[in-house]
Motif scaffolding. Structure first.
Motif, PDB file in Angstrom:
ATOM      1  N   ASP A 165       2.858 -16.528   5.291  1.00 35.38           N
ATOM      2  CA  ASP A 165       1.680 -15.765   5.701  1.00 35.38           C
ATOM      3  C   ASP A 165       1.424 -14.611   4.729  1.00 35.38           C
ATOM      4  O   ASP A 165       0.297 -14.326   4.333  1.00 35.38           O
ATOM      5  N   ARG A 166       2.529 -13.980   4.333  1.00 35.32           N
ATOM      6  CA  ARG A 166       2.481 -12.839   3.435  1.00 35.32           C
ATOM      7  C   ARG A 166       1.919 -13.218   2.053  1.00 35.32           C
ATOM      8  O   ARG A 166       1.010 -12.560   1.535  1.00 35.32           O
ATOM      9  N   ASP A 167       2.454 -14.311   1.510  1.00 37.58           N
ATOM     10  CA  ASP A 167       2.017 -14.738   0.173  1.00 37.58           C
ATOM     11  C   ASP A 167       0.583 -15.255   0.211  1.00 37.58           C
ATOM     12  O   ASP A 167      -0.175 -15.100  -0.748  1.00 37.58           O
ATOM     13  N   THR A 206      -1.688 -14.091   2.169  1.00 35.22           N
ATOM     14  CA  THR A 206      -2.519 -12.888   2.192  1.00 35.22           C
ATOM     15  C   THR A 206      -2.675 -12.318   0.781  1.00 35.22           C
ATOM     16  O   THR A 206      -3.770 -11.916   0.378  1.00 35.22           O
ATOM     17  N   SER A 207      -1.577 -12.289   0.039  1.00 37.81           N
ATOM     18  CA  SER A 207      -1.635 -11.779  -1.337  1.00 37.81           C
ATOM     19  C   SER A 207      -2.572 -12.631  -2.186  1.00 37.81           C
ATOM     20  O   SER A 207      -3.410 -12.110  -2.931  1.00 37.81           O
ATOM     21  N   GLN A 265      -1.932  -6.736   4.062  1.00 41.84           N
ATOM     22  CA  GLN A 265      -0.830  -7.405   4.749  1.00 41.84           C
ATOM     23  C   GLN A 265      -0.712  -6.857   6.165  1.00 41.84           C
ATOM     24  O   GLN A 265      -1.194  -5.758   6.451  1.00 41.84           O
ATOM     25  N   ILE A 312      -9.481 -14.399  11.304  1.00 42.68           N
ATOM     26  CA  ILE A 312     -10.626 -15.281  11.605  1.00 42.68           C
ATOM     27  C   ILE A 312     -11.311 -14.817  12.884  1.00 42.68           C
ATOM     28  O   ILE A 312     -12.534 -14.656  12.931  1.00 42.68           O
ATOM     29  N   ALA A 318      -8.989  -9.785   5.308  1.00 37.37           N
ATOM     30  CA  ALA A 318      -9.689 -10.734   4.441  1.00 37.37           C
ATOM     31  C   ALA A 318      -9.585 -10.310   2.978  1.00 37.37           C
ATOM     32  O   ALA A 318      -9.458 -11.141   2.095  1.00 37.37           O
ATOM     33  N   VAL A 319      -9.619  -8.996   2.736  1.00 40.29           N
ATOM     34  CA  VAL A 319      -9.571  -8.544   1.341  1.00 40.29           C
ATOM     35  C   VAL A 319      -8.141  -8.290   0.874  1.00 40.29           C
ATOM     36  O   VAL A 319      -7.931  -7.681  -0.171  1.00 40.29           O
ATOM     37  N   GLY A 320      -7.156  -8.731   1.649  1.00 41.77           N
ATOM     38  CA  GLY A 320      -5.793  -8.722   1.126  1.00 41.77           C
ATOM     39  C   GLY A 320      -4.821  -7.755   1.769  1.00 41.77           C
ATOM     40  O   GLY A 320      -3.738  -7.538   1.238  1.00 41.77           O
ATOM     41  N   PRO A 355     -10.230  -3.596  -1.667  1.00 44.22           N
ATOM     42  CA  PRO A 355      -9.232  -4.630  -1.963  1.00 44.22           C
ATOM     43  C   PRO A 355      -8.183  -4.159  -2.968  1.00 44.22           C
ATOM     44  O   PRO A 355      -7.028  -4.577  -2.902  1.00 44.22           O
ATOM     45  N   ARG A 391      -4.995 -14.492  -1.180  1.00 48.09           N
ATOM     46  CA  ARG A 391      -6.361 -14.255  -0.721  1.00 48.09           C
ATOM     47  C   ARG A 391      -6.917 -12.987  -1.357  1.00 48.09           C
ATOM     48  O   ARG A 391      -8.035 -12.960  -1.859  1.00 48.09           O
ATOM     49  N   GLY A 392      -6.098 -11.938  -1.333  1.00 44.83           N
ATOM     50  CA  GLY A 392      -6.544 -10.667  -1.893  1.00 44.83           C
ATOM     51  C   GLY A 392      -6.824 -10.775  -3.388  1.00 44.83           C
ATOM     52  O   GLY A 392      -7.760 -10.172  -3.904  1.00 44.83           O
ATOM     53  N   ASP A 398       0.540  -3.489   6.062  1.00 47.26           N
ATOM     54  CA  ASP A 398      -0.441  -2.458   5.698  1.00 47.26           C
ATOM     55  C   ASP A 398      -1.209  -1.986   6.923  1.00 47.26           C
ATOM     56  O   ASP A 398      -1.421  -0.793   7.128  1.00 47.26           O
ATOM     57  N   MET A 407       0.840  -1.186   0.000  1.00 43.10           N
ATOM     58  CA  MET A 407       0.000   0.000   0.000  1.00 43.10           C
ATOM     59  C   MET A 407       0.881   1.245   0.000  1.00 43.10           C
ATOM     60  O   MET A 407       1.876   1.303   0.692  1.00 43.10           O
ATOM     61  N   ASN A 421     -12.685 -21.156   6.120  1.00 43.95           N
ATOM     62  CA  ASN A 421     -11.414 -20.478   6.426  1.00 43.95           C
ATOM     63  C   ASN A 421     -10.255 -21.052   5.614  1.00 43.95           C
ATOM     64  O   ASN A 421      -9.370 -20.316   5.182  1.00 43.95           O
ATOM     65  N   PHE A 466     -14.760 -12.449  -0.578  1.00 43.66           N
ATOM     66  CA  PHE A 466     -15.586 -12.882   0.555  1.00 43.66           C
ATOM     67  C   PHE A 466     -16.926 -12.160   0.596  1.00 43.66           C
ATOM     68  O   PHE A 466     -16.989 -10.944   0.390  1.00 43.66           O
ATOM     69  N   LEU A 491      -7.614 -18.160   4.832  1.00 44.12           N
ATOM     70  CA  LEU A 491      -7.466 -17.462   6.101  1.00 44.12           C
ATOM     71  C   LEU A 491      -6.727 -18.351   7.082  1.00 44.12           C
ATOM     72  O   LEU A 491      -6.186 -17.890   8.080  1.00 44.12           O
ATOM     73  N   ASP A 492      -6.705 -19.636   6.800  1.00 41.13           N
ATOM     74  CA  ASP A 492      -6.125 -20.594   7.725  1.00 41.13           C
ATOM     75  C   ASP A 492      -5.414 -21.679   6.910  1.00 41.13           C
ATOM     76  O   ASP A 492      -5.608 -21.774   5.691  1.00 41.13           O
ATOM     77  N   PHE A 507      -4.967  -2.456  -1.567  1.00 40.91           N
ATOM     78  CA  PHE A 507      -3.891  -3.318  -1.084  1.00 40.91           C
ATOM     79  C   PHE A 507      -3.173  -4.028  -2.225  1.00 40.91           C
ATOM     80  O   PHE A 507      -2.153  -4.659  -2.033  1.00 40.91           O
TER      81      PHE A 507
END
Lengths: 412, 235
Positions: free
Chosen positions: B78-80, B82-83, A329, A406, A325-327, B111, B85-86, A332, A1, B53, B91, B58-59, B114
Motif C-alpha cells: 500500500d505504501r509503495d 502510494t509513493s 502516506q 476512492i 491521491a497526490v501521494g 504533492p 501514485r505520488g 503523513d 513528510m 482507480n 490527477f 488508487l486500487d 509528500f
C-alpha cells in the motif's frame, strides 16, 4: 513528510477554523488554568500558614492530656492536669531549654479606664518564652512574676482610642474576681501564635501564668492546674530526647500530672514538626481534592478536542482523499491530524498556564496569602496539554489515516 | 523510464462482492504508450471509474496486472503504491478537488511536500507550472477567489508538478461551461504536446475527440478502440 511541514499545514488548518479552534482550545485552557490556580492557591496557603508557624516552632513540644481516641486538632479535649510544680520540675530536666504553661483564662470582660469590653476567650496565661520577642512591635515581653500583659493589635483595637504600652487594663473573671495588669507590649500581628490558638486573626491578650493565672484560679481552687504545657528543646535535633525526658517525668509517680491523668486521660506530647506535618498533610489533601476536581475539567477539555477532531476528520474527508491521491502516506495523514490536536493541546496548556498563574495571583491577593508558584506544575501542565492533545487526537487521526481515497474523493 | 509503455493493463478483472459478485471490469487489456493521448468513453456502469482507480494506483485488480512506468502495481505494498501514485500519476478531477484553505501556489506544491522537496524549491516549481497554465499572477489566490476554469487550471498544474508519467483526468470539463471547457481541453493538448501521457475519462463525445483514440467500454469490457489520428498529431 517533515515535521516542519506537518506543523505548517496543521497550523494552516487551525487558522482556517479560528472560532472552532479557539473554542476547542478554551476547554483545555480552562482545565489547565483551574489546575494551576488551585495548585498555586494550595502551595501559597501552605507557605502562608507554615511560614507563620515554622520559625522557632520545630523545637517545641506541645503537651496535653485528653481522653483516649479524642482525635481533632492539638489540645482538643484537653483537661486541667498540669500543676505549677510540674512546670518547675520540667524546667529542671536536663534536656529542657524552657517549659511553660499554656492555658486560656476564662474571662468576662476587660476594662481600660471607663471603657469596658466583653472578652470570653483569647486571654492566654503562659510563659514569656511563648511569644517571639521579634514579633513585639512596641514595648517588650511580659515578665514572669509581674502583673503585666502583651496585647495583639486586634485586642488593642477593642478599646476606643486603642490601648498603648504603659496603660493599665482590668481583666474580670467569672466569680466577681478581677486583676489589674500593665500593658507592656503590643504584637505586630493578630494571627495566632501557635497551634493551640489556631491561625486566625482574633483579639488576644497574653499574661504570665505566674502570678496572674495562679492568683485568679487559686481563689476558686486549692490546686490550680494548667490545660497544657509547652516544653522547648535546645534545638530541633534534640527534640526527641527532650520529649522522652518530659514524658518520663510526667508519667512517673513524681509528677502531679500523673495523678490527675489517672486511667481516663492520655498524655500527648506532640512536636512542632509533627504538628506542621499534620497541617501540611491536611493542606495537601485539600489541595489534591480540589485539584482532582479541576482535573475533571481538563478531561472535559480533552473530550472536546477529540470531538472536534472527529468532526474535522469527517468534514475534511475529501481533503484527506486529495492528499492521498497526490501521494500522502497513511503516516503523513496521521501525523497531520495528530500534530493539529497536539498544537491545540499546547496552545491550551500555555494559555491555561498563563491564565492559571494570573488567577492564582489574584486569588492569593484576595486571600492575603504570600504568592508561591508551583513552577514544576507549569511544566507538568504543558506536558499534560501535549499529552491531552495527542491522546484525544489519536483515534480521529487513525480514522483519517485509514480513509479510503476512492471513497474520500467521492465524498460530498 | 525507458521504452516501457506508460501504463499497461493485462487481462484485468475487478470484482466487487456485494451479495452477488459484480464484475466491474471483466478482462481488460489496454496499453497507453508514452506521449499518447487516450480517451475512455462508456455509459455509467461500464467500468470507467474502476479503470481510472486502477490506472491511478488508487486500487488493485482482483485478477490481472497493472503496470505503471514499468512497475507492476499489483506487487506493491500500500505504501509503495502510494509513493508510485505520488510520483507517476497526476490527477485532474471533475470537481477540481483543491484544498480550500491553501492558496493556488500551495495547492500546486502539495504533492511535492509528500515527496520531501524543500520549501523554496517547491515554491519555485509551483510558480513555474502556474505560469505554464497561464495563472502566473494567481499564485496567492485561494480556490474560492478563482473561477471554475482557473480552479481546473490550478488542478492541472498540480497534476503536472511532479512531472508524472501519466496525467489522469476524470470528466475534467464536467463542471465547466462549454467555452471554458474548450480552453481546458486546449490546455490538455499543450500538456500532451509537451510530452506527457494523457488519459481522459469522459462521456462527452466532443471532449473524447480531442484524443488520438477513444476506448469504448461496455459492461466491464473494451467494446472497441476507435482510432482518430496518428499519435503526435494533436489538434
Amino acid at each position: 513528510m517533515k515535521l516542519r511541514e506537518s506543523l505548517r499545514l496543521s497550523w494552516r488548518s487551525i487558522r482556517g477554523h479560528t472560532l472552532r479552534s479557539t473554542l476547542t482550545t478554551l476547554g483545555v485552557v480552562i482545565g489547565i488554568a483551574a489546575v494551576i490556580t488551585f495548585v498555586t492557591l494550595g502551595v501559597s496557603l501552605e507557605a502562608g500558614i507554615l511560614g507563620d508557624v515554622e520559625t522557632g516552632d520545630t523545637n517545641r513540644i506541645y503537651v496535653w492530656g485528653s481522653p483516649p481516641d479524642q482525635g481533632g486538632g492539638p489540645g482538643e479535649g484537653a483537661e486541667l492536669v498540669f500543676t505549677q510544680r510540674d512546670v518547675t520540675e520540667l524546667r529542671d530536666l536536663e534536656d529542657v531549654a524552657a517549659a511553660y504553661p499554656w492555658t486560656p483564662l476564662p474571662t468576662e470582660s476587660m476594662a481600660h479606664g471607663n471603657d469596658t469590653v466583653p472578652i470570653r476567650q483569647g486571654v492566654i496565661a503562659t510563659g514569656p518564652e511563648y511569644l517571639d520577642s521579634e514579633q513585639i512591635d512596641d514595648g517588650r515581653q511580659f515578665t514572669e512574676g509581674e502583673h503585666e500583659a502583651v496585647l495583639n493589635p486586634a485586642a488593642a483595637a477593642q478599646f476606643e482610642g486603642n490601648v498603648s504600652v504603659g496603660d493599665r487594663i482590668t481583666v474580670s473573671v467569672p466569680g466577681d474576681s478581677e486583676v489589674n495588669v500593665t500593658v507592656v507590649g503590643i504584637l505586630d500581628t493578630s494571627e495566632g501564635q501557635g497551634p493551640f490558638e489556631g491561625f486566625g486573626e482574633d483579639p488576644r491578650v497574653y499574661l504570665p501564668a505566674d502570678p496572674v493565672y495562679l492568683d485568679l484560679a487559686g481563689e476558686a481552687t486549692d490546686d490550680p492546674r494548667y490545660l497544657s504545657v509547652i516544653v522547648e528543646a535546645e534545638s530541633p535535633r534534640t527534640v526527641e530526647t527532650t520529649r522522652d525526658s518530659a514524658r518520663d517525668y510526667l508519667t512517673s509517680n513524681a509528677s502531679d500530672a500523673s495523678d490527675y491523668l489517672g486511667d481516663d486521660l492520655e498524655l500527648t506530647l506532640q512536636t512542632g514538626g509533627e504538628l506542621l506535618d499534620q497541617i501540611r498533610d491536611i493542606l495537601d489533601r485539600v489541595t489534591a481534592f480540589v485539584t482532582g476536581i479541576a482535573v475533571i475539567s481538563l478531561v472535559v477539555g480533552a473530550i472536546g478536542i477529540a470531538n472536534i477532531m472527529l468532526v474535522s476528520v469527517t468534514e475534511r474527508t475529501r481533503e484527506i482523499g486529495i492528499m492521498k491521491a497526490v501521494g500522502a502516506q497513511n503516516r503523513d495523514v496521521l501525523t497531520l491530524f495528530l500534530t493539529e490536536a497536539a498544537i491545540l493541546g499546547v496552545i491550551g496548556a500555555v494559555g491555561g498556564t498563563v491564565l492559571g498563574a494570573v488567577a492564582g495571583w489574584a486569588a492569593t491577593e484576595y486571600a492575603d496569602l504570600p504568592l508561591s508558584y508551583p513552577f514544576e506544575w507549569f511544566a507538568i501542565a504543558v506536558g499534560v496539554g501535549v499529552l491531552v492533545g495527542i491522546v484525544s487526537g489519536l483515534y480521529p487521526a487513525w480514522r483519517a489515516a485509514r480513509t479510503d481515497p476512492i471513497e474520500a474523493l467521492r465524498y460530498e | 523510464m525507458g521504452d516501457d509503455p506508460a501504463v499497461t493493463l493485462g487481462d484485468v478483472r475487478k470484482t466487487y462482492r456485494v451479495g452477488e459478485p459484480v464484475h466491474a471490469l471483466d478482462g481488460v487489456d489496454l496499453t497507453l504508450d508514452r506521449g499518447s493521448y487516450t480517451a475512455v468513453m462508456g455509459p455509467s456502469g461500464s467500468g470507467k471509474s474502476t479503470l481510472m482507480n486502477l490506472v491511478g494506483c488508487l486500487d488493485t485488480p482482483t485478477e490481472g496486472t497493472v503496470t505503471v512506468d514499468g512497475t507492476d502495481v499489483t506487487e506493491l505494498s500500500d505504501r509503495d503504491r502510494t509513493s508510485l501514485r505520488g510520483d507517476e500519476i497526476g490527477f485532474v478531477f471533475q470537481t477540481f478537488n483543491l484544498m480550500p484553505k491553501l492558496t493556488a501556489r500551495e495547492n500546486v506544491a502539495l504533492p511535492l511536500i509528500f515527496q520531501g522537496v524543500p520549501g523554496s524549491r517547491r515554491t519555485e516549481r509551483a510558480d513555474e507550472i502556474l505560469e505554464r497554465v497561464g495563472l502566473g499572477d494567481r499564485g496567492d489566490h485561494r480556490p474560492n477567489e478563482l473561477s471554475g476554469g482557473q480552479r481546473q487550471r490550478v488542478a492541472i498544474a498540480r497534476a503536472l508538478v511532479t512531472d508524472p508519467t501519466l496525467v489522469l483526468a476524470d470528466e475534467p470539463t464536467g463542471n465547466l461551461d462549454t467555452e471554458t471547457g474548450a480552453i481546458i481541453m486546449d490546455l490538455f493538448d499543450e500538456v500532451r504536446a509537451a510530452g506527457n501521457t494523457v488519459l481522459v475519462v469522459t462521456h462527452e463525445r466532443h471532449i473524447a475527440e480531442r484524443a488520438d483514440r477513444i476506448v469504448h467500454l461496455l459492461d466491464g469490457r473494451v467494446e472497441r478502440v476507435e482510432p482518430l489520428r496518428d499519435a503526435g498529431a494533436a489538434g
